[in-house]
Write a protein that holds these residues in place. Structure first.
Motif, PDB file in Angstrom:
ATOM      1  N   LEU A 213       0.834  -1.202   0.000  1.00  0.00           N
ATOM      2  CA  LEU A 213       0.000   0.000   0.000  1.00  0.00           C
ATOM      3  C   LEU A 213       0.869   1.251   0.000  1.00  0.00           C
ATOM      4  CD1 LEU A 213      -2.662   1.501   0.198  1.00  0.00           C
ATOM      5  CD2 LEU A 213      -2.693   1.017   2.659  1.00  0.00           C
ATOM      6  N   HIS A 214       1.930   1.242   0.784  1.00  0.00           N
ATOM      7  CA  HIS A 214       2.847   2.377   0.858  1.00  0.00           C
ATOM      8  C   HIS A 214       3.421   2.707  -0.518  1.00  0.00           C
ATOM      9  CE1 HIS A 214       6.932   4.023   2.474  1.00  0.00           C
ATOM     10  NE2 HIS A 214       6.115   4.999   2.145  1.00  0.00           N
ATOM     11  N   GLN A 215       3.895   1.691  -1.236  1.00  0.00           N
ATOM     12  CA  GLN A 215       4.455   1.914  -2.565  1.00  0.00           C
ATOM     13  C   GLN A 215       3.388   2.437  -3.527  1.00  0.00           C
ATOM     14  OE1 GLN A 215       7.685   1.809  -3.355  1.00  0.00           O
ATOM     15  NE2 GLN A 215       8.038   1.352  -1.190  1.00  0.00           N
ATOM     16  N   GLY A 216       2.168   1.932  -3.402  1.00  0.00           N
ATOM     17  CA  GLY A 216       1.081   2.403  -4.259  1.00  0.00           C
ATOM     18  C   GLY A 216       0.748   3.859  -4.004  1.00  0.00           C
ATOM     19  N   LEU A 217       0.748   4.268  -2.724  1.00  0.00           N
ATOM     20  CA  LEU A 217       0.463   5.665  -2.385  1.00  0.00           C
ATOM     21  C   LEU A 217       1.545   6.591  -2.928  1.00  0.00           C
ATOM     22  CD1 LEU A 217      -0.775   5.249   1.299  1.00  0.00           C
ATOM     23  CD2 LEU A 217      -2.162   5.982  -0.659  1.00  0.00           C
ATOM     24  N   LEU A 218       2.785   6.159  -2.843  1.00  0.00           N
ATOM     25  CA  LEU A 218       3.872   6.980  -3.378  1.00  0.00           C
ATOM     26  C   LEU A 218       3.715   7.188  -4.882  1.00  0.00           C
ATOM     27  CD1 LEU A 218       6.951   5.503  -1.454  1.00  0.00           C
ATOM     28  CD2 LEU A 218       5.858   7.732  -1.090  1.00  0.00           C
ATOM     29  N   SER A 219       3.345   6.120  -5.598  1.00  0.00           N
ATOM     30  CA  SER A 219       3.150   6.222  -7.050  1.00  0.00           C
ATOM     31  C   SER A 219       1.952   7.098  -7.386  1.00  0.00           C
ATOM     32  CB  SER A 219       2.966   4.828  -7.659  1.00  0.00           C
ATOM     33  OG  SER A 219       4.109   4.033  -7.475  1.00  0.00           O
ATOM     34  N   LEU A 220       0.847   6.921  -6.625  1.00  0.00           N
ATOM     35  CA  LEU A 220      -0.346   7.723  -6.873  1.00  0.00           C
ATOM     36  C   LEU A 220      -0.061   9.201  -6.629  1.00  0.00           C
ATOM     37  CD1 LEU A 220      -3.394   7.678  -7.570  1.00  0.00           C
ATOM     38  CD2 LEU A 220      -3.850   7.422  -5.113  1.00  0.00           C
ATOM     39  N   LYS A 221       0.674   9.494  -5.571  1.00  0.00           N
ATOM     40  CA  LYS A 221       1.004  10.884  -5.257  1.00  0.00           C
ATOM     41  C   LYS A 221       1.871  11.502  -6.361  1.00  0.00           C
ATOM     42  CE  LYS A 221       2.508  13.714  -1.362  1.00  0.00           C
ATOM     43  NZ  LYS A 221       2.893  13.705   0.066  1.00  0.00           N
ATOM     44  N   GLU A 222       2.792  10.730  -6.892  1.00  0.00           N
ATOM     45  CA  GLU A 222       3.647  11.222  -7.962  1.00  0.00           C
ATOM     46  C   GLU A 222       2.857  11.502  -9.237  1.00  0.00           C
ATOM     47  OE1 GLU A 222       7.647   9.811 -10.452  1.00  0.00           O
ATOM     48  OE2 GLU A 222       6.971   8.709  -8.677  1.00  0.00           O
ATOM     49  N   ASP A 223       1.849  10.666  -9.514  1.00  0.00           N
ATOM     50  CA  ASP A 223       1.043  10.821 -10.730  1.00  0.00           C
ATOM     51  C   ASP A 223      -0.012  11.921 -10.607  1.00  0.00           C
ATOM     52  OD1 ASP A 223       2.471   8.770 -11.860  1.00  0.00           O
ATOM     53  OD2 ASP A 223       0.976   7.230 -11.379  1.00  0.00           O
ATOM     54  N   ASP A 224      -0.384  12.270  -9.374  1.00  0.00           N
ATOM     55  CA  ASP A 224      -1.450  13.251  -9.140  1.00  0.00           C
ATOM     56  C   ASP A 224      -0.890  14.665  -9.220  1.00  0.00           C
ATOM     57  OD1 ASP A 224      -3.888  14.405  -8.459  1.00  0.00           O
ATOM     58  OD2 ASP A 224      -3.508  14.201  -6.298  1.00  0.00           O
ATOM     59  N   ARG A 225      -0.541  15.085 -10.422  1.00  0.00           N
ATOM     60  CA  ARG A 225       0.124  16.375 -10.606  1.00  0.00           C
ATOM     61  C   ARG A 225      -0.814  17.555 -10.335  1.00  0.00           C
ATOM     62  NH1 ARG A 225       4.900  14.915 -12.625  1.00  0.00           N
ATOM     63  NH2 ARG A 225       5.041  12.998 -13.862  1.00  0.00           N
ATOM     64  N   GLU A 226      -2.131  17.344 -10.455  1.00  0.00           N
ATOM     65  CA  GLU A 226      -3.086  18.429 -10.230  1.00  0.00           C
ATOM     66  C   GLU A 226      -3.546  18.500  -8.776  1.00  0.00           C
ATOM     67  OE1 GLU A 226      -6.277  18.524 -13.047  1.00  0.00           O
ATOM     68  OE2 GLU A 226      -5.066  17.571 -14.600  1.00  0.00           O
ATOM     69  N   GLY A 227      -3.095  17.578  -7.956  1.00  0.00           N
ATOM     70  CA  GLY A 227      -3.474  17.609  -6.541  1.00  0.00           C
ATOM     71  C   GLY A 227      -4.920  17.268  -6.280  1.00  0.00           C
ATOM     72  N   LEU A 228      -5.535  16.470  -7.155  1.00  0.00           N
ATOM     73  CA  LEU A 228      -6.949  16.136  -7.014  1.00  0.00           C
ATOM     74  C   LEU A 228      -7.214  15.219  -5.827  1.00  0.00           C
ATOM     75  CD1 LEU A 228      -7.818  15.462 -10.776  1.00  0.00           C
ATOM     76  CD2 LEU A 228      -8.224  17.551  -9.455  1.00  0.00           C
ATOM     77  N   PHE A 229      -6.174  14.496  -5.392  1.00  0.00           N
ATOM     78  CA  PHE A 229      -6.374  13.496  -4.355  1.00  0.00           C
ATOM     79  C   PHE A 229      -5.837  13.934  -2.999  1.00  0.00           C
ATOM     80  CE2 PHE A 229      -5.738  10.498  -8.180  1.00  0.00           C
ATOM     81  CZ  PHE A 229      -7.034  10.750  -8.617  1.00  0.00           C
ATOM     82  N   GLY A 230      -5.591  15.233  -2.851  1.00  0.00           N
ATOM     83  CA  GLY A 230      -5.159  15.754  -1.562  1.00  0.00           C
ATOM     84  C   GLY A 230      -3.720  15.416  -1.233  1.00  0.00           C
ATOM     85  N   SER A 231      -3.409  15.433   0.049  1.00  0.00           N
ATOM     86  CA  SER A 231      -2.020  15.263   0.475  1.00  0.00           C
ATOM     87  C   SER A 231      -1.538  13.823   0.345  1.00  0.00           C
ATOM     88  CB  SER A 231      -1.867  15.712   1.928  1.00  0.00           C
ATOM     89  OG  SER A 231      -2.555  14.824   2.806  1.00  0.00           O
ATOM     90  N   LEU A 232      -2.448  12.866   0.418  1.00  0.00           N
ATOM     91  CA  LEU A 232      -2.097  11.436   0.399  1.00  0.00           C
ATOM     92  C   LEU A 232      -1.023  11.124   1.445  1.00  0.00           C
ATOM     93  CD1 LEU A 232      -2.091  10.664  -3.444  1.00  0.00           C
ATOM     94  CD2 LEU A 232      -3.818  10.003  -1.747  1.00  0.00           C
ATOM     95  N   SER A 233      -1.106  11.834   2.549  1.00  0.00           N
ATOM     96  CA  SER A 233      -0.194  11.566   3.656  1.00  0.00           C
ATOM     97  C   SER A 233      -0.788  10.458   4.522  1.00  0.00           C
ATOM     98  CB  SER A 233       0.031  12.829   4.482  1.00  0.00           C
ATOM     99  OG  SER A 233      -1.196  13.322   4.999  1.00  0.00           O
ATOM    100  N   TRP A 234       0.033   9.863   5.375  1.00  0.00           N
ATOM    101  CA  TRP A 234      -0.439   8.753   6.190  1.00  0.00           C
ATOM    102  C   TRP A 234       0.181   8.803   7.571  1.00  0.00           C
ATOM    103  CZ3 TRP A 234       2.426   8.157   1.698  1.00  0.00           C
ATOM    104  CH2 TRP A 234       3.781   7.880   1.885  1.00  0.00           C
ATOM    105  N   ARG A 235      -0.486   8.120   8.476  1.00  0.00           N
ATOM    106  CA  ARG A 235      -0.005   8.000   9.854  1.00  0.00           C
ATOM    107  C   ARG A 235      -0.352   6.612  10.351  1.00  0.00           C
ATOM    108  NH1 ARG A 235      -1.944   9.391  15.166  1.00  0.00           N
ATOM    109  NH2 ARG A 235      -3.946  10.046  14.317  1.00  0.00           N
TER     110      ARG A 235
END
Length: 355
Positions: A84-106
């Protein structure tokens, strides 16, 4: 068993792609805290069913969407988090318009009893399709509309019926399940689909899951719904890699109907399990509410379990993988009969009538 809670910050628009990543990581359930969903719910006709709403959920309607994912605090859970961590990193990199928010995690540790209580704030009774209603064991259903009520306590597993993928399965099962039929649920989780199938009239159901704690939860839910132990069987293991498990499941189904070994189905390593006229035993319905990658790997095995004619219901398929799954199952000899879409998710019904 203790758990690791992964809190992911995103947006309403990001909930679907993040949900896809969670499923592809091998986790079958999560909690979405979305202010937009809460607003729509409270403004809709179903708001009357709520006699209490936690004010903290409404305090700041501009806050982002928070997704809570729970994985076991063990080796398997940590591997799921890594995917999941690797997927979030890839999604964040692809989301150039910031449509998916910070995609940060805790991450934080959660005790077993706290995990169960966290579900109770989000799990309320709801109707599904034309025949079913799903409710947690601690709530009541007062719909008064003659629906078949499925009681579910998530316990230490996942599967409340609230997600698109499970809802579509329940809706489709209303017309797929016939009185006395036998069914197999691959990736049974909390047992919700098994319970619904048996309450809809199936005579016998088999459930299999890779996680042992899921089977304990499934058995508890089946008993909670008043289903006698002789009407179901539960197995743990990986159906894809364990040919012995596939044979044991088939024999369990056959022993109920007195046709163990019927049809001459082959299940040796590398055997051809393509749909064909020679396989007349097995179950009438296979349900696999999992993810596209697992369904693709299972394509060569589904036919081993199914009678002819029989039905295969697969769900948990995002839009981008729909055609790939359809093509692979068609190549295995199945015929697409029905498809359903909800959000970015798809459920597909195939027939196994023979080559």
């Amino acid at each position: 068993m203790d758990w690791i809670e992964i809190q992911i910050e995103t947006t309403s628009r990001g909930a679907e792609p993040v949900g896809g990543l969670i499923l592809m990581a091998g986790v079958s359930g999560w909690v979405i805290d979305d202010p937009e969903d809460i607003r729509r719910y409270l403004e809709g006709p179903q708001a009357a069913r709520w006699d209490y709403v936690d004010e903290s959920l409404l305090r700041d309607p501009r806050r982002g969407t928070l997704i809570r994912v729970y994985v076991a605090d063990d080796g398997q859970g940590r591997r799921q988090w890594e995917r999941l961590h690797q997927g979030l990193l890839s999604l964040k990199e692809d989301d150039r318009e910031g449509l998916f928010g910070s995609l940060s995690w805790r991450l934080q540790n959660v005790k077993e009893e706290d995990w169960a209580n966290n579900w109770k704030a989000f799990f309320k009774p709801f109707a599904v399709g034309g025949k079913l209603a799903v409710k947690p064991t601690w709530e009541t259903w007062d719909g008064g509309d003659g629906r078949i009520v499925v009681e579910i306590d998530p316990g230490s597993s996942f599967g409340t019926g609230q997600h698109h993928t499970t809802r579509m399965c329940l809706e489709l099962m209303e017309h797929l399940v016939k009185p006395g039929m036998r069914m197999l649920d691959i990736g049974c989780g909390s047992g919700i689909l098994m319970a619904a199938g048996l309450l809809l009239g199936a005579g016998f159901a088999v459930g299999v899951d890779v996680e042992e704690h899921a089977l304990r939860t499934a058995e508890g839910n089946l008993r909670q719904n008043g289903i006698a132990p002789e009407r179901y069987a539960l197995f743990t293991g990986d159906v894809i890699s364990q040919s012995g498990l596939r044979r044991v499941i088939r024999e369990a189904v056959g022993s109920v109907a007195g046709d163990a070994g019927a049809g001459g189905a082959k299940d040796a390593a590398g055997a051809d399990n393509r749909v064909g006229d020679d396989n007349t035993g097995g179950v009438d319905l296979v349900v696999a509410n999992i993810v596209a990658d697992v369904i693709l790997d299972m394509a060569r095995h589904f036919g081993f379990f199914l009678k002819r004619p029989g039905s295969l219901l697969v769900s948990g398929i995002i839009d981008d993988r729909r055609e790939e799954v359809t093509r692979r199952l068609t190549e295995a000899g199945f015929v697409l009969e029905e498809s359903r879409q909800s959000g970015e998710w798809n459920a597909l019904v195939f027939s196994a009538s023979g080559a």
